[in-house]
Design an enzyme around this catalytic site. Structure first.
Site, PDB file in Angstrom:
ATOM      1  N   HIS A  94       0.844  -1.199   0.000  1.00 25.45           N
ATOM      2  CA  HIS A  94       0.000   0.000   0.000  1.00 25.45           C
ATOM      3  C   HIS A  94       0.882   1.252   0.000  1.00 25.45           C
ATOM      4  CE1 HIS A  94      -2.862   3.054   1.233  1.00 25.45           C
ATOM      5  NE2 HIS A  94      -3.806   2.231   0.811  1.00 25.45           N
ATOM      6  N   GLU A 165      -4.015   2.063  -7.379  1.00 20.82           N
ATOM      7  CA  GLU A 165      -4.381   3.134  -6.457  1.00 20.82           C
ATOM      8  C   GLU A 165      -3.450   4.334  -6.654  1.00 20.82           C
ATOM      9  OE1 GLU A 165      -6.755   1.735  -2.843  1.00 20.82           O
ATOM     10  OE2 GLU A 165      -4.644   1.776  -2.288  1.00 20.82           O
TER      11      GLU A 165
HETATM   12  P1  PGA Z   1      -9.470   6.251   0.146  1.00 23.02           P
HETATM   13  O1  PGA Z   1      -8.288   5.187   0.385  1.00 23.02           O
HETATM   14  O2  PGA Z   1     -10.660   5.479  -0.329  1.00 23.02           O
HETATM   15  O3  PGA Z   1      -9.674   6.893   1.470  1.00 23.02           O
HETATM   16  O4  PGA Z   1      -8.987   7.195  -0.898  1.00 23.02           O
HETATM   17  C1  PGA Z   1      -8.087   4.112  -0.486  1.00 23.02           C
HETATM   18  C2  PGA Z   1      -6.941   3.279  -0.007  1.00 23.02           C
HETATM   19  O5  PGA Z   1      -5.942   3.829   0.466  1.00 23.02           O
HETATM   20  O6  PGA Z   1      -6.974   2.038  -0.081  1.00 23.02           O
END
Ligand code: PGA
Length: 254
Positions: A94, A165
């Site tokens: 992540h 992401e």
């Molecule tokens: P968010 O985070 O939906 O708050 O943007 C997504 C994530 O970090 O997995």
């Protein structure tokens, strides 16, 4: 199949986690065509949340997995420990871990630990705003995927997921556009194929909420969503799951 993964991050105490797990559970009640719903509480709440979701359609996820089954790794959660508490999915790589200084070189070891205990890893990749501004997103993300999967062998019958992401979309309230997401997911799928991995579900994550989720989920190339802030909001998460159920039933009719 679509996936909805809730990443609760460093939020919610044990009692709040139990309540939120019940919200997630209720969101599937009475639904026939359901996505895979995974909730990823903090480690402190895993065993209590497990009691809520055991023998239900909700899967339990972890926000990371240690680079081995067990051993001298202070602060990590070993594969065996996570398996013991009923975890079946684990987020790895992540961006918040990367920003905290986690070296990508450890990711293949996390993959191996997950596969060893039958946990499905969810690899996160994504570019920062300056890379996006310089139109270098595809190359950047391709390299991230290559480095994370260096030397990784997926045992027969095991699989992994990738979540795209983009960092500029995480926790900002501004999600990446669907065309940009589709473009990068095409690159991710291509690099996965080059590496010999086919049929890997690729999810989108970054400021997903009940209002915008459908625009991602309706795209066949987007296999689901990884949700942060909205996944700990009882008024948001059920709407996200409901959208995924709608898409699932619509797909069944095709
Ligand atoms: P968010 O985070 O939906 O708050 O943007 C997504 C994530 O970090 O997995």
């Amino acid at each position: 199949m679509k996936y909805v993964i809730g990443n609760w991050k460093m939020n919610l105490g044990i009692r709040e986690s139990i309540a939120m797990a019940r919200v997630a559970l209720r969101s599937l009640q009475g639904k026939e065509d359901v996505p895979v719903v995974v909730i990823c509480p903090s480690a402190t709440a895993l065993s209590e949340v497990r009691k809520v979701v055991a023998r239900t359609r909700i899967e339990l996820g972890s926000q990371n997995i240690g680079p081995g089954k067990a051993g001298a790794y202070t602060g990590e959660l070993g594969g065996t420990q996570l398996q013991d508490v009923g975890v079946t999915y684990a987020i790895i790589g992540h961006s918040e871990r990367r920003q905290a200084g986690e070296d990508e070189a450890i990711l293949p070891k996390r993959f191996a630990a997950a596969f060893e205990v039958g946990i499905t890893p969810v690899l996160c990749v994504g570019e920062p705003a300056e890379i996006r501004a310089g139109s270098a997103s595809a190359q950047y993300v391709r390299e991230q995927v290559r480095r994370a999967l260096k030397g990784v062998a997926v045992p027969r019958g095991k699989r992994f997921l990738v979540a795209y992401e983009p960092i500029f979309a995480i926790g900002t309230g501004t999600s990446a556009s669907v065309p940009h997401t589709l473009e990068i997911i095409e690159h991710i799928t291509a690099v996965l194929l080059e590496l010999g991995f086919d049929d890997v579900p690729v999810l989108y994550g970054g400021s997903v909420n009940a209002q915008n989720v459908y625009s991602y989920l309706r795209e066949p190339q987007i296999s689901g969503v990884l949700v942060g802030s909205a996944s700990v909001q009882p008024q948001e998460f059920p709407g996200i799951v409901a959208s995924a159920c709608d898409v699932m039933s619509a797909q069944k009719d095709i």
